[in-house]
Design an enzyme around this catalytic site. Structure first.
Site: not given
Lengths: 507, 100, 478
Positions: C74, C149, C173
């Site tokens: 990420k 997210s 997330s």
């Protein structure tokens, strides 16, 4: 002396009428009303650690810009703080030294934007500081309460380019983060400081403690110790607490004294005019001797303190506190008490205070232990051993000289000269030096002969001396003593001379 | 429309956070923040006088590190991403006012 | 192949890491245009790393438990020498001079990083639509969001771009996108995995965690990344737990509680049905199942939307144009900071910064932030009480399945996506999402298994059983 050597003036250039009683600074406002000072001091001391408060970057002064930085120092995205154990122990040591409570403490974020703060928040301590409720005894004997002391990180430094190096009128600024993250101990006194002299003593005393305990090197000139003053005034004799201002940018003890006196007068004048003192932070300008408002933002800062989520609480176990307490060195006030007890003087007596201030109390005590008369030893230490190398004079030498002086073998003047030579070369004994300088004890008969010679050489003056009033006698006594000293090459004992003069003038 | 946060409050908070909003954004954000705070009113209504706050999910204390030097960045590395630099320092425009 | 299989094959010299890397890079080349899982694909670096793994295997080195396994990271985790942007204009092109601890551990385990995945800007969002560099699409249905997210990481695993990915979870997330994309996603116990190098959103809630297609692979990645880190003062002072070894322990005797408050109104009936089926599957495998109440979870959303933005408003203050990232020039530093932040942050980030600033501001601290921290205590207590009676809890991961791109414009409606996941972050406990069937239209459904702090083993045991019992989906991986 309570006031600074130069006469302080107010913003209109008028001399500040200051009447300092022993303890409290009172200023006269423009209308003659009298106002007394209420002052608290905030001292930031950089801690004597190898690395920074929250990372392993070096804690070092004076290096090339941005050479003592790591990702945590720069607050790079993703970095996290980790607390320096030594900084915690130094803070605890200080707390123990001032008789405070060292308690479980929590770190908090103080949020504001400024380019010298890499994260735009400072990790500090807010409602649970590590040290609470201590006190400091000043050389004057006055005790100033210390409300709290807490740990926090220092900011970087900006240099302003263009505009003569000041922030006003600069074209741009350059930021160095070497200092960012250096551990600070913020020490906040209670508003017990009541005169500029007390403020000076407080800061000096605090510094002595910090240095003695190895907590900080306390160098105001290098910025490792910074002082801000919180100042308000109140009508003389009242116990109100009125609005206060924080004064920053005080870079020396002398500035502190001047700033306090200026600000007290400024506020007194405002109150006397019926105007309000605005609660604000003001900047001391050393060059023009005034404080100036710093209010350049539309609104006051709201620091939005909240507990630092990246750190957990710190609580030193009581066993560790016991160890730190046992390792405390003798503190200045303890030294004053110790020396005062031995010499039989009050702790506030100037020779006691000065000897401790200069770190020569151990020397004095050793000389006393070696047989020197306490009062004479102390006097010599303070008056004659303040020179380079004086503190290194072995105690036995000092004791020797004092023994000879008290025994009448040396006059006070001669003792001073012998000491000076021994400081330069302590390998000789006091007796050797005295002999070499021909400082034998002057025979009373020989002295009397000199006195008679001088009297004979000055018959008119002698007649005036014998018959004159006190004023005349005093003046002529000085004349005759001077002549006798000259004739005896300084070897005459002043006391004995006075005795002989008195004897002969009355017979 | 919620009264929970005023337009002035939003403007004030934007200034504190160093954000600039135009009039339209001020309106939009005021409405949105109001709605969120309205939703959070259920929390506001609770009487939690006897409840201690939780800052950390667990009870660690005394996580400390030894006072020993670690690796540093060379100035070139430290300044590598600087939008503006001079003399091994970060350059910024005029700073008005002293630090608080 | 699963990550575990790849690692075993590479270590044994049966497959070359370069070949594994090329296979995945080819898949990326083929589908990434449509999915947009990545902000940056680091193909050359991946090839170099894979070649190095092969060289070391040939030399007889022990290359680690993730030998040759491609991993997507990420883009809020710092990778030295590789841009780390948090999908924000304010960090566009920023190259960190250091690696996050978890990134270092991945490399030490022999993993091959293939790229930085897209996210909602600064991890604030539930759909990855808040990315400044364009939305990511759900590989299961390209018209739909992958969740957020960590949408990029979830999509990367779902699309087969990498068997493993790292995400971060502050209010759901990892778990929510895992549920939307039909993969496994884990939020570890707070403090189990180092946050050093994770660009902070809400410090007391953030955790880094694994995405994988299988429970076993997720366990593998978690073991590699977990364990004490001296650079993170909030990391638990323990070594990584052993989880993979217990995956086949089964659930006989395990006590399971279905969270009453998360099974009612607001939850899509199909999802609630899958959760009940999951409970039955556990019971069939020997667990005892009951309904339990965790009343304070209903306050979770409110408390979260006071605490998280407050911490975020402070964490994001450092982005000011002075030391790195975007700078918008202006005559004074203050104006420069304002212009930079205004241009650099998207609307959701600004919204949360202002909300957080407000919650902390003078006069409001006690009513908002202070109170929310107390609600947090209530949530911890209620979970603790529940865990007196059961070993793990069961709930939906999300109230709905993946929604269409652009379908939700209202911020508050978007926040409601997280009602099932937020309470765990507030409590600091562990939770994971396991794919368990679909809804009527074939969209993946995730079931959430929750465990008390450091209860990962029990959690994974239950998850393994659910995985085995899960209704087969049309998107079964080859």
């Amino acid at each position: 002396m309570a006031n600074a050597p130069t006469v302080p003036t107010d913003s209109l250039g008028h001399p500040i009428t200051v009447a300092a009683s022993d303890d409290v600074l009172v200023v006269e406002a423009h209308d003659g009303s009298r106002w007394e000072l209420v002052c608290g001091l905030e001292v930031h001391a950089e801690l004597h650690t190898v690395t920074k408060m929250f990372s392993g970057a070096p804690n070092q002064f004076g290096d090339e810009p941005n050479t003592n930085v790591d990702p945590v120092t720069l607050g790079l995205p993703g970095t996290l703080p980790v607390v320096n154990e030594r900084a915690v122990e130094l803070a605890a040591t200080f707390g123990l030294a001032i008789g405070a409570t060292v308690q479980r403490s929590v770190f908090s974020r103080k949020n504001y934007f400024y380019p010298d703060m890499p994260k735009n928040f400072q990790i500090s301590q807010y409602d649970q500081p590590i040290v609470v409720d201590g006190a400091l005894e000043l050389p004057s004997g006055h005790v100033v309460g210390i409300e709290r002391a807490h740990l926090e990180e220092d900011t970087g430094k900006s240099t302003h380019v263009g505009g003569a190096g000041r922030i006003k009128g600069a074209e741009y600024s350059l930021v160095d983060y070497n200092r960012a993250g250096v551990p600070l101990l913020e020490i906040v006194s209670r508003p017990h400081v009541r005169s500029a002299e007390q403020a000076r003593q407080y800061v000096a005393e605090l510094r002595s403690i910090l240095v003695a305990c190895g907590v900080s090197d306390g160098k105001m000139e290098e910025g490792s110790m910074r002082v801000d003053a919180n100042i308000s005034v109140r009508p003389e004799g009242s116990d109100e607490l009125r609005t206060r201002c924080e004064i920053k940018n005080v870079n020396s003890l002398r500035s502190l004294v001047r700033a306090i006196e200026f600000e007290a007068k400024r506020q007194a004048d405002l109150h006397a005019s019926g105007e309000k003192v605005v609660q604000e932070t003001r900047h001391w300008d050393e060059a023009d001797g005034r404080t100036h408002t710093m209010r350049s933002k539309e609104e006051a800062d709201d620091y939005r303190y909240f507990p630092e989520p990246d750190l957990v609480p710190v609580e030193l176990p009581s066993s560790r506190l016991d160890e730190l307490r046992a390792a405390l060195p003798l503190l200045p006030s303890q030294r004053r008490h110790r020396l005062a007890a031995v010499v039989g003087e009050p702790i506030t007596s100037e020779p006691v205070v000065v000897a401790v201030e200069r770190g020569q109390d151990d020397q004095a005590l050793a000389a006393i232990a070696a047989g020197g008369d306490p009062a004479r030893v102390l006097l010599h230490v303070v008056q004659n051993l303040a020179v380079d190398g004086g503190a290194e004079l072995p105690a036995e030498r000092l004791a020797e000289v004092v023994r000879m002086e008290v025994g009448g073998e040396l006059t006070a003047t001669q003792a001073k000269q012998v000491l000076a030579e021994l400081v330069a070369d302590p390998s000789r004994s006091a007796a050797e030096v005295a002999a070499a300088k021909g400082f034998e004890a002057m025979d009373t008969g020989a002295l009397e002969a000199i006195v008679d010679q001088v009297i004979a050489a000055n018959p008119d003056e002698w007649a005036s001396f014998c018959t004159g009033d006190d004023k005349a006698r005093k003046k002529l006594s000085g004349f005759f003593t001077g002549q006798i000293m000259k004739a005896s090459k300084g070897q005459a004992d002043g006391k004995l001379v006075a005795q002989l003069l008195a004897q002969k003038s009355s017979s | 429309m919620s009264e929970r946060i005023s337009r002035d409050d939003v403007a004030h908070v934007a200034r504190l956070a160093r954000l600039s909003l135009d009039e339209a954004e001020l309106d939009t954000f005021t409405a949105q923040l109001g709605a969120i705070l309205d939703h959070a009113a259920d929390v506001e209504a609770l009487d939690l006088a006897d409840v201690a706050p939780t800052s950390h999910p667990f009870d660690l204390v005394n996580v400390l590190r030894a006072d020993a030097a670690g690796p540093t960045l060379a100035p070139a590395e430290a300044l590598a991403a600087a939008p503006s630099a001079e003399d091994d320092r970060f350059r910024v425009p005029t700073i008005l006012g002293e630090a608080p | 192949m699963s990550a575990a299989e790849i690692a075993a094959a590479v270590r044994a010299g049966e497959r070359s890491a370069v070949e594994v890397a090329e296979e995945h890079l080819a898949r990326i080349a083929e589908r990434e245009g449509a999915v947009h899982a990545f902000n940056e694909v680091t193909a050359e670096a991946a090839r170099r790393a894979a070649a190095e793994i092969d060289r070391r295997v040939a030399a007889g080195d022990d290359v680690g438990p993730l030998a040759g396994v491609p991993v997507a990271i990420k883009d809020n985790l710092c990778t030295k020498g590789v841009a780390t942007t948090c999908s924000s204009r304010i960090l566009e092109g920023w190259v960190p001079p250091y690696d996050a601890t978890v990134v270092q551990r991945l490399a030490a385990a022999g993993a091959v990083a293939v790229g930085k995945t897209n996210l909602d800007e600064f991890a604030m969002g539930s759909s990855t639509e808040n990315s400044a560099f364009g939305a990511t699409r759900n590989p299961v249905d390209l018209d739909r969001v992958p969740g957020g997210s960590s949408g990029g990481s979830a999509a990367a695993v779902a699309a087969g771009f990498a068997p493993l990915a790292l995400g971060s979870d502050t209010g759901g997330s990892i778990r929510q996108p895992a549920a939307f994309c039909g993969v496994v996603g884990v939020k570890p116990t707070y403090g189990l995995v180092s946050r050093y190098g994770l660009i902070a959103f809400a410090s007391s809630l953030d955790q880094v965690g694994p995405f994988a297609r299988t429970v076993a692979d997720a366990a593998l990645l978690l073991e590699v990344t977990a364990g004490h880190d001296p650079a993170d003062a909030t990391s638990i002072p323990q070594a990584a737990p052993s989880i993979a070894a217990h995956l086949d322990d089964g659930v006989s005797g395990l006590r399971v509680g279905v969270v009453r408050e998360l099974m009612g109104e607001g939850i899509d009936p199909a999802i609630a049905a899958r959760v009940r089926e999951a409970a039955e599957a556990l019971a069939a495998a020997g667990a005892s199942v009951e309904e339990v109440s965790v009343p304070a979870v209903t306050y979770g959303l409110s408390a979260y939307y006071l605490i998280a933005p407050a911490e975020a408003s402070s964490n994001l203050a450092r982005f000011d144009g002075v030391r790195y990232g975007l700078r918008v020039d202006a005559p004074t530093t203050n104006e420069m900071m304002v212009a930079t932040r205004t241009a650099g942050f998207g609307a959701e980030v600004k919204r949360r910064i202002m909300l957080g600033t407000y919650a902390l501001s003078a006069g409001y601290y006690d009513a908002f932030y202070g109170k929310a921290q107390k609600v947090r205590t209530l949530i911890c207590r209620d979970f603790a009480a529940a865990y007196e009676r059961v070993d793990v809890l069961l709930s939906p991961t999300t109230p709905t399945t993946a929604f269409e791109v652009g379908a939700i414009a209202d911020p508050l409606t978007m926040y409601l996506n997280d009602i099932c996941t937020i309470p765990t972050n507030l409590a600091g406990d562990a939770a994971m999402s396991v794919p368990f069937g679909t809804d009527a239209t074939g969209l993946p459904v995730g079931v959430q298994v929750l465990a008390p702090a450091l209860g990962e083993v029990a959690m994974f045991r239950a998850a393994a059983v659910l995985e085995a019992a899960a209704p087969s989906t049309a998107e079964e991986d080859a």
